[in-house]
Design an enzyme around this catalytic site. Sequence first.
Site: not given
Ligand code: FPP
Length: 249
Positions: A27, A44, A138
Amino acid sequence: MFFRKKKNQNYNLDMNNIPKHIAFIMDGNGRWAKKRKMPRTYGHHEGTKTIRTLALEANRLGVKAMTVYAFSTENFKRDASEVDYIFRLPKEFFNLYLKELMDNNVQIRYIGHLDLSPKETQDIINEAVKKTSVNTGLILTFAFIYGGRDEIIETTKIICQKYKDGDITLEQINEAYFEKHLMTKDLPNVDLMIRSSGEYRLSNFLLWQLAYAEFVFDDILWPDFNEDELHKAIAIYQGRERRFGGVLK
Ligand code: FPP
């Protein structure tokens, strides 16, 4: 003279008590980007680098399984452009890191409704799963279009069908049997769940598997989460007394 700090030096980790399965709620990508006056998608993008860093380090430490919450069933509520961007990330991630993960014996899996993502995303992830299926290091699982309640309902349906078909009796249904039919199937239960960015919620992640997990909530935003933060979380885990419903000895 400059001496590089040896890894694990800071937290004196007990290498005989490394969690078998660590789950991450990644997050804070959006906030990380906003702080830099960049679009949320940049967060992201940077967040995927953290997955690579932590997978390699968890593997090095002897962790058996690492599961990351990459896209929840609820994330479809986001802007279509952000959803599209996240669906393109697996291509970038595996183009950059699949070889390295292969070289490090990491096995890739996913849980969730991958079939609801674009065909290209499905192909990329399926290819990574196939290529790494013989690896014995892993197990890195992407929870992708995943929801914990949905998983429990899907599992219940599978078991109901088996009962309806006369393949099992009611008496055969117990926790071990149910667990074997979850999307995580043969993975060990989660020992340690880490959520970044100072939020204290489960957000529908691995509801069954987290029943006896230790929770560590860290204020660090996901793109800044690094090996050191992982060591810190494991050290906190090692300092806890796990009782699984029993009493202190
Ligand atoms: C939460 O941060 C993050 C997500 C919903 C997406 C996370 C996805 C990735 C890091 C990449 C996935 C990669 C692959 C290879 C499948 P947020 O957007 O909710 O952050 P915020 O709370 O600060 O708005």
